[in-house]
Design a protein around this motif. Sequence first.
Motif, PDB file in Angstrom:
ATOM      1  N   VAL A 284       0.681  -1.235   0.211  1.00  0.00           N
ATOM      2  CA  VAL A 284      -0.035  -0.195  -0.106  1.00  0.00           C
ATOM      3  C   VAL A 284       0.700   1.027   0.122  1.00  0.00           C
ATOM      4  N   ILE A 285       1.872   1.426   0.809  1.00  0.00           N
ATOM      5  CA  ILE A 285       3.053   2.717   1.238  1.00  0.00           C
ATOM      6  C   ILE A 285       4.031   2.713   0.142  1.00  0.00           C
ATOM      7  N   ILE A 286       4.246   1.575  -0.985  1.00  0.00           N
ATOM      8  CA  ILE A 286       5.474   1.946  -2.234  1.00  0.00           C
ATOM      9  C   ILE A 286       4.160   2.491  -3.035  1.00  0.00           C
ATOM     10  N   GLY A 287       3.286   1.975  -3.457  1.00  0.00           N
ATOM     11  CA  GLY A 287       2.140   1.474  -4.139  1.00  0.00           C
ATOM     12  C   GLY A 287       1.288   2.619  -4.001  1.00  0.00           C
ATOM     13  N   GLY A 288       1.210   3.742  -3.359  1.00  0.00           N
ATOM     14  CA  GLY A 288       0.840   4.978  -3.208  1.00  0.00           C
ATOM     15  C   GLY A 288      -0.453   5.222  -2.779  1.00  0.00           C
ATOM     16  N   LEU A 289      -1.312   5.951  -2.535  1.00  0.00           N
ATOM     17  CA  LEU A 289      -2.496   6.161  -1.426  1.00  0.00           C
ATOM     18  C   LEU A 289      -3.491   5.724  -2.598  1.00  0.00           C
ATOM     19  N   GLY A 290      -4.567   4.648  -2.317  1.00  0.00           N
ATOM     20  CA  GLY A 290      -5.900   4.973  -3.114  1.00  0.00           C
ATOM     21  C   GLY A 290      -5.445   4.531  -4.778  1.00  0.00           C
ATOM     22  N   SER A 291      -4.551   3.587  -5.053  1.00  0.00           N
ATOM     23  CA  SER A 291      -4.432   3.856  -6.221  1.00  0.00           C
ATOM     24  C   SER A 291      -4.430   1.782  -6.396  1.00  0.00           C
ATOM     25  N   GLY A 303       6.480  -9.328  -4.331  1.00  0.00           N
ATOM     26  CA  GLY A 303       6.800 -11.190  -4.433  1.00  0.00           C
ATOM     27  C   GLY A 303       7.397 -12.121  -5.212  1.00  0.00           C
ATOM     28  N   LEU A 304       8.013 -11.105  -6.857  1.00  0.00           N
ATOM     29  CA  LEU A 304       8.656 -11.587  -7.067  1.00  0.00           C
ATOM     30  C   LEU A 304      10.276 -11.037  -6.353  1.00  0.00           C
ATOM     31  N   LEU A 305      10.390  -9.955  -6.177  1.00  0.00           N
ATOM     32  CA  LEU A 305      11.531 -10.057  -5.679  1.00  0.00           C
ATOM     33  C   LEU A 305      11.685 -10.746  -4.202  1.00  0.00           C
ATOM     34  N   GLN A 306      11.175 -10.933  -3.366  1.00  0.00           N
ATOM     35  CA  GLN A 306      10.971 -12.449  -2.968  1.00  0.00           C
ATOM     36  C   GLN A 306      11.675 -13.434  -3.178  1.00  0.00           C
ATOM     37  N   ASN A 307      10.880 -13.728  -4.481  1.00  0.00           N
ATOM     38  CA  ASN A 307      11.243 -15.293  -4.463  1.00  0.00           C
ATOM     39  C   ASN A 307      12.180 -15.508  -5.461  1.00  0.00           C
ATOM     40  N   TYR A 308      13.060 -13.785  -6.183  1.00  0.00           N
ATOM     41  CA  TYR A 308      14.160 -14.582  -6.661  1.00  0.00           C
ATOM     42  C   TYR A 308      15.168 -14.113  -5.365  1.00  0.00           C
ATOM     43  N   ILE A 319      14.236  -9.009   4.835  1.00  0.00           N
ATOM     44  CA  ILE A 319      14.779  -7.488   5.089  1.00  0.00           C
ATOM     45  C   ILE A 319      15.023  -7.344   3.740  1.00  0.00           C
ATOM     46  N   SER A 320      13.885  -7.972   2.627  1.00  0.00           N
ATOM     47  CA  SER A 320      14.645  -7.482   0.830  1.00  0.00           C
ATOM     48  C   SER A 320      13.340  -6.658   0.188  1.00  0.00           C
ATOM     49  N   ASN A 321      12.088  -6.791   1.410  1.00  0.00           N
ATOM     50  CA  ASN A 321      10.645  -6.138   0.811  1.00  0.00           C
ATOM     51  C   ASN A 321      11.473  -4.571   1.951  1.00  0.00           C
ATOM     52  N   ILE A 322      11.459  -4.857   2.998  1.00  0.00           N
ATOM     53  CA  ILE A 322      11.972  -3.747   3.647  1.00  0.00           C
ATOM     54  C   ILE A 322      13.059  -2.536   2.952  1.00  0.00           C
ATOM     55  N   GLY A 323      13.973  -3.398   2.002  1.00  0.00           N
ATOM     56  CA  GLY A 323      15.235  -2.208   1.384  1.00  0.00           C
ATOM     57  C   GLY A 323      14.250  -1.801   0.281  1.00  0.00           C
ATOM     58  N   LEU A 324      12.838  -2.532   0.014  1.00  0.00           N
ATOM     59  CA  LEU A 324      12.778  -2.331  -1.797  1.00  0.00           C
ATOM     60  C   LEU A 324      11.812  -1.006  -1.462  1.00  0.00           C
ATOM     61  N   MET A 325      10.862  -1.204  -0.249  1.00  0.00           N
ATOM     62  CA  MET A 325      10.515   0.199   0.470  1.00  0.00           C
ATOM     63  C   MET A 325      10.932   1.044   0.502  1.00  0.00           C
ATOM     64  N   THR A 326      12.248   1.059   1.411  1.00  0.00           N
ATOM     65  CA  THR A 326      13.321   2.079   1.314  1.00  0.00           C
ATOM     66  C   THR A 326      13.080   3.028   0.185  1.00  0.00           C
ATOM     67  N   ALA A 327      14.012   1.648  -1.416  1.00  0.00           N
ATOM     68  CA  ALA A 327      14.389   2.415  -2.466  1.00  0.00           C
ATOM     69  C   ALA A 327      13.475   3.031  -3.244  1.00  0.00           C
ATOM     70  N   ILE A 328      11.530   2.836  -2.987  1.00  0.00           N
ATOM     71  CA  ILE A 328      11.016   3.297  -3.597  1.00  0.00           C
ATOM     72  C   ILE A 328      10.608   4.348  -3.048  1.00  0.00           C
ATOM     73  N   LEU A 329      10.787   4.477  -1.575  1.00  0.00           N
ATOM     74  CA  LEU A 329      10.265   5.750  -1.581  1.00  0.00           C
ATOM     75  C   LEU A 329      11.284   6.797  -1.027  1.00  0.00           C
ATOM     76  N   MET A 330      12.584   6.146  -1.209  1.00  0.00           N
ATOM     77  CA  MET A 330      13.939   7.461  -1.745  1.00  0.00           C
ATOM     78  C   MET A 330      13.577   8.172  -2.761  1.00  0.00           C
ATOM     79  N   TRP A 331      13.223   7.076  -3.691  1.00  0.00           N
ATOM     80  CA  TRP A 331      12.785   8.085  -5.434  1.00  0.00           C
ATOM     81  C   TRP A 331      11.178   8.803  -5.501  1.00  0.00           C
ATOM     82  N   ARG A 332      10.433   8.174  -4.662  1.00  0.00           N
ATOM     83  CA  ARG A 332       9.485   8.915  -4.598  1.00  0.00           C
ATOM     84  C   ARG A 332       8.881   8.890  -3.507  1.00  0.00           C
TER      85      ARG A 332
END
Length: 343
Positions: A284-291, A303-308, A319-332
């Motif tokens: 929900v957070i990395i996708g954007g509110l209401g999107s 799903g893909l990142l966790q499996n890879y 910790i892969s998904n926490i890292g993904l969220m951090t990277a996305i939020l630093m970008w947007r």
Amino acid sequence: MSAAPDHSPTFARTSLAERLSRAAPYLLVPVLVVLGFLAIGAPSSWLTLTVSGLAMGMMIFVMASGLTLVFGLMDVINFGHGAFISVGAFVGISVLLALGSWTGAPSLALNVAAVMLAVVAAMIVTGALGWAFERVIVRPVYGAHLKQILVTVGGLIVIEQLIHVVWGPDEIFLTRPETLKGAFTFAGAAIEKYRLLAVVVGLVLFVAMRLVFTRTKIGLIVRAGVQNGEMVEALGYRLRLVFIGVFIAGSALAGLGGVMWGLYQEVITAGMGEEMMILVFIVVIIGGLGSIEGAFIGALLVGLLQNYIAFLEPKLALISNIGLMTAILMWRPQGMMPVVEAK
């Protein structure tokens, strides 16, 4: 004699950078798939992991899609959403266990009918539970985020204990319907039948939600309510009823996701929804509110990142998904595709 002023319309040109910026979220999934292929190397392993990641992402999307609308439209931080996932799983699996003769028969029609009945029962029960949850627990704390967190976490704990009372404290193990067991081989890769079904169900749900929100009047009202609720009410629409309908629909989708996740894991517990809420909130957070689109892309990325990562470096999977969220939020910082500004 002076020349007449030019009244011809001017159109702002969208720069290449702006177009790439808008398209960037849609490119993340294909880029991740390609990077996964390059990192894994073996095509058969990559294909198996990709289908598994897509299936996991689709099920997370089912659970997250309702919450992102509730969060975006109603500004409600509902940690009780996890309880609807657990209740949906227990109701659905109870129906499947009662229809053992259908699920055990080597008939695709009977197996699908049993799963459909389980899904319908789960969505009805969790939708009704969501209606009661909104009236009793959420309604008194609209606009107060701290209180919302406290009361919805309390509601989650109470519902989990009620699950213990009704179904007992033990885990319930189950087997998938006969025709959904096992896997088939494609291009040297083992593709589980149920995971492929989960991908299809997730895609169908995403397309259906897109059609509802872009082609129907109720979808227009919901999207307008996300962006400017006061204006919608000024036009004479009863946005409160829309709020309640969205909350019920979000709860029902959580129930659907609970049934799918229970069949995926082949075991259900009262705390399964609480455990899934971490991934759901990340999406929900990395996708954007209401999107809806943002939640869909975010769920696939998770799903893909966790499996890879689990295949390449198992210790980093947690910790892969926490890292993904951090990277996305630093970008947007607002998420990839927010419909409403963060409040």
